[in-house]
Scaffold this motif. Structure first.
Motif, mmCIF file in Angstrom:
data_model
loop_
_atom_site.group_PDB
_atom_site.id
_atom_site.type_symbol
_atom_site.label_atom_id
_atom_site.label_comp_id
_atom_site.label_asym_id
_atom_site.label_seq_id
_atom_site.Cartn_x
_atom_site.Cartn_y
_atom_site.Cartn_z
ATOM 1 N N TYR A 69 0.810 -1.215 0.000
ATOM 2 C CA TYR A 69 0.000 0.000 0.000
ATOM 3 C C TYR A 69 0.847 1.269 0.000
ATOM 4 O O TYR A 69 0.388 2.317 -0.452
ATOM 5 C CB TYR A 69 -0.992 -0.031 1.171
ATOM 6 C CG TYR A 69 -2.213 -0.836 0.804
ATOM 7 C CD1 TYR A 69 -3.311 -0.237 0.210
ATOM 8 C CD2 TYR A 69 -2.237 -2.212 0.985
ATOM 9 C CE1 TYR A 69 -4.421 -0.976 -0.168
ATOM 10 C CE2 TYR A 69 -3.335 -2.966 0.615
ATOM 11 C CZ TYR A 69 -4.426 -2.339 0.031
ATOM 12 O OH TYR A 69 -5.518 -3.074 -0.367
ATOM 13 N N TYR A 92 -3.783 -4.653 -8.890
ATOM 14 C CA TYR A 92 -4.782 -5.539 -8.301
ATOM 15 C C TYR A 92 -5.169 -6.657 -9.264
ATOM 16 O O TYR A 92 -5.422 -7.796 -8.838
ATOM 17 C CB TYR A 92 -6.025 -4.747 -7.890
ATOM 18 C CG TYR A 92 -5.908 -4.132 -6.521
ATOM 19 C CD1 TYR A 92 -5.897 -4.934 -5.383
ATOM 20 C CD2 TYR A 92 -5.809 -2.753 -6.346
ATOM 21 C CE1 TYR A 92 -5.780 -4.382 -4.117
ATOM 22 C CE2 TYR A 92 -5.695 -2.190 -5.090
ATOM 23 C CZ TYR A 92 -5.686 -3.014 -3.971
ATOM 24 O OH TYR A 92 -5.572 -2.468 -2.723
ATOM 25 N N ARG A 129 -2.396 -9.168 -9.106
ATOM 26 C CA ARG A 129 -2.442 -9.838 -7.805
ATOM 27 C C ARG A 129 -3.523 -10.927 -7.808
ATOM 28 O O ARG A 129 -3.306 -12.037 -7.313
ATOM 29 C CB ARG A 129 -2.724 -8.800 -6.713
ATOM 30 C CG ARG A 129 -2.630 -9.320 -5.291
ATOM 31 C CD ARG A 129 -2.898 -8.184 -4.320
ATOM 32 N NE ARG A 129 -2.910 -8.638 -2.938
ATOM 33 C CZ ARG A 129 -3.282 -7.881 -1.912
ATOM 34 N NH1 ARG A 129 -3.654 -6.617 -2.122
ATOM 35 N NH2 ARG A 129 -3.287 -8.353 -0.684
ATOM 36 N N THR A 130 -4.679 -10.593 -8.383
ATOM 37 C CA THR A 130 -5.773 -11.556 -8.466
ATOM 38 C C THR A 130 -5.412 -12.731 -9.369
ATOM 39 O O THR A 130 -5.628 -13.899 -9.014
ATOM 40 C CB THR A 130 -7.048 -10.866 -8.991
ATOM 41 O OG1 THR A 130 -7.404 -9.798 -8.107
ATOM 42 C CG2 THR A 130 -8.204 -11.849 -9.095
ATOM 43 N N PHE A 141 -11.172 -10.253 -6.039
ATOM 44 C CA PHE A 141 -10.694 -8.880 -5.843
ATOM 45 C C PHE A 141 -11.369 -8.247 -4.626
ATOM 46 O O PHE A 141 -10.714 -7.637 -3.771
ATOM 47 C CB PHE A 141 -10.977 -8.070 -7.102
ATOM 48 C CG PHE A 141 -10.798 -6.587 -6.955
ATOM 49 C CD1 PHE A 141 -9.533 -6.026 -6.853
ATOM 50 C CD2 PHE A 141 -11.899 -5.743 -6.921
ATOM 51 C CE1 PHE A 141 -9.367 -4.652 -6.709
ATOM 52 C CE2 PHE A 141 -11.746 -4.377 -6.780
ATOM 53 C CZ PHE A 141 -10.475 -3.829 -6.679
ATOM 54 N N VAL A 142 -12.690 -8.410 -4.508
ATOM 55 C CA VAL A 142 -13.437 -7.813 -3.389
ATOM 56 C C VAL A 142 -13.021 -8.448 -2.061
ATOM 57 O O VAL A 142 -12.800 -7.748 -1.066
ATOM 58 C CB VAL A 142 -14.955 -7.962 -3.612
ATOM 59 C CG1 VAL A 142 -15.728 -7.552 -2.362
ATOM 60 C CG2 VAL A 142 -15.405 -7.124 -4.799
ATOM 61 N N THR A 149 -10.194 -9.806 -1.353
ATOM 62 C CA THR A 149 -8.840 -9.321 -1.066
ATOM 63 C C THR A 149 -8.873 -7.932 -0.436
ATOM 64 O O THR A 149 -8.161 -7.660 0.544
ATOM 65 C CB THR A 149 -7.996 -9.287 -2.355
ATOM 66 O OG1 THR A 149 -7.935 -10.604 -2.915
ATOM 67 C CG2 THR A 149 -6.582 -8.807 -2.066
ATOM 68 N N LEU A 150 -9.713 -7.034 -0.979
ATOM 69 C CA LEU A 150 -9.850 -5.697 -0.400
ATOM 70 C C LEU A 150 -10.385 -5.763 1.027
ATOM 71 O O LEU A 150 -9.930 -5.022 1.907
ATOM 72 C CB LEU A 150 -10.771 -4.843 -1.263
ATOM 73 C CG LEU A 150 -10.222 -4.331 -2.589
ATOM 74 C CD1 LEU A 150 -11.266 -3.458 -3.281
ATOM 75 C CD2 LEU A 150 -8.941 -3.526 -2.384
ATOM 76 N N VAL A 151 -11.369 -6.626 1.253
ATOM 77 C CA VAL A 151 -11.941 -6.784 2.592
ATOM 78 C C VAL A 151 -10.883 -7.290 3.569
ATOM 79 O O VAL A 151 -10.770 -6.805 4.709
ATOM 80 C CB VAL A 151 -13.143 -7.741 2.539
ATOM 81 C CG1 VAL A 151 -13.572 -8.170 3.947
ATOM 82 C CG2 VAL A 151 -14.315 -7.073 1.827
ATOM 83 N N ASP A 174 -7.625 -6.859 3.318
ATOM 84 C CA ASP A 174 -6.664 -5.782 3.555
ATOM 85 C C ASP A 174 -7.230 -4.761 4.524
ATOM 86 O O ASP A 174 -6.530 -4.267 5.430
ATOM 87 C CB ASP A 174 -6.296 -5.104 2.232
ATOM 88 C CG ASP A 174 -5.452 -5.990 1.332
ATOM 89 O OD1 ASP A 174 -4.949 -7.022 1.818
ATOM 90 O OD2 ASP A 174 -5.287 -5.649 0.138
ATOM 91 N N ALA A 175 -8.519 -4.420 4.356
ATOM 92 C CA ALA A 175 -9.160 -3.468 5.268
ATOM 93 C C ALA A 175 -9.184 -4.026 6.693
ATOM 94 O O ALA A 175 -8.923 -3.299 7.671
ATOM 95 C CB ALA A 175 -10.580 -3.160 4.791
#
Length: 317
Positions: free
Chosen positions: A232, A257, A260-261, A287-288, A290-292, A294-295
């Motif tokens: 990041y 991204y 990465r996916t 992708f979604v 992965t974002l969750v 990371d958050a």
């Protein structure tokens, strides 16, 4: 050899029957099976107690609110076996699981790690498998997994047992156990257990948020958090370039991204096949997720820094 199977439980009422059935189906039966109930608020303890009444090799220890590490230690203290097999609630065992663990023991083997497989039962859990599970390997285990392991009891004692934590306790124990065993451990790729994943985004976020907090409290950031942070920091550089130079730099974030996916999907092709590359919605869902994740990593990290809650306090999450 006498093997004591140790299983911590907490609120496993729906999953217990399947776990018990796979224990009874083992081609080599454990000498004893010890369940440690860590303060279930559903009917888990009552169901297990009734089950134990008709199966004398099964035992239940009621402990009150207890985290998994301490629950495993309590089970080990009650065990009479020379070897301790560990698995968890919510797991299903292959019928040859214990047989394969035992078969991997050589003259100087003190620890055996079995294999695990995520239960990709629907579209979401298939995507979750890609997003955060270790890929399947040929003739090797996915990774060291405490819920598929066999440890000689004296090594558990020398390692000091499991830390009394909600997460990262397995990593710390395995490191100490391997050191106590002079790194004399073996792998059993055919000793398979089947692990149920979180069923949706909300529960996935909560689980990773919780694990993130406890990993920070356990000072394990270098194995997880630092790698995410470096990614990041790089992306922030692209954002700054987009602000002060040209918005086209934002395309690099999308490319990052996307790659990465694809990398995650490529690593799982042995288990899931190449047909997944022709499913556009699968790319989006991975992708979604992965974002969750990371958050959740960053939110748990921040909470661990600013929340002085004791690492030993049990969590109901």
């Amino acid at each position: 050899m006498r093997v004591s199977l140790i299983i911590p439980l907490r609120n496993e009422e729906p999953s217990f029957p399947a776990l018990a059935a796979t224990i009874l189906a083992q081609t080599i039966q454990p000498f004893e099976i010890i369940f440690v109930d860590g303060g279930s608020t559903d009917n888990t303890a009552q169901i297990v107690e009734r089950f134990c009444e008709s199966h004398p090799q099964f035992k239940l220890v009621r402990q009150g609110p207890t985290m998994p590490g301490k629950a495993r230690n309590i089970g080990a203290q009650h065990a009479v076996g020379d070897w301790l097999a560990f698995t968890d609630g919510g797991i299903r065992l292959d019928k040859d699981w214990l047989k394969e663990l035992i078969a991997a023991i050589k003259t100087d083997t003190l620890i055996v790690y079995g294999n695990y497989h995520p239960c990709a039962e629907n579209f979401f859990t298939t995507c979750a498998t890609i997003a955060y599970c270790a890929p399947l390997k040929t003739n090797a285990i996915r990774g060291k997994f405490i819920a598929s392991s066999l440890v000689r009891k004296d090594i558990w004692e020398k390692a000091g047992g499991f830390p009394d934590w909600r997460a990262a306790e397995d990593i710390i124990f395995m490191e100490k156990a391997e050191e106590a065993a002079n790194h004399k451990f073996a792998m059993a790729p055919k000793a398979n257990v089947y692990w149920s994943l979180r069923p949706d985004l909300i529960s996935t976020f909560k689980r990773f948020h919780l694990y993130s907090m406890y990993n920070v409290w356990a000072k394990q950031q270098k194995y997880w958090h630092h790698g995410v942070l470096r990614q990041y920091i790089l992306l922030m550089a692209f954002v700054l370039l987009a602000i002060f130079h040209t918005p086209w730099w934002l395309l690099l974030i999308l490319i990052f991204y996307g790659l990465r996916t694809v990398k995650r999907m490529w690593s799982h092709q042995l288990a899931l096949g190449k047909k997944m590359f022709f499913q556009p919605l699968l790319y989006l869902q991975v992708f979604v997720i992965t974002l969750v994740m990371d958050a959740a990593t960053f939110s748990g990290w921040l909470k661990a820094i600013f929340n002085k809650k004791s690492i030993h306090q049990p969590s109901t999450a």
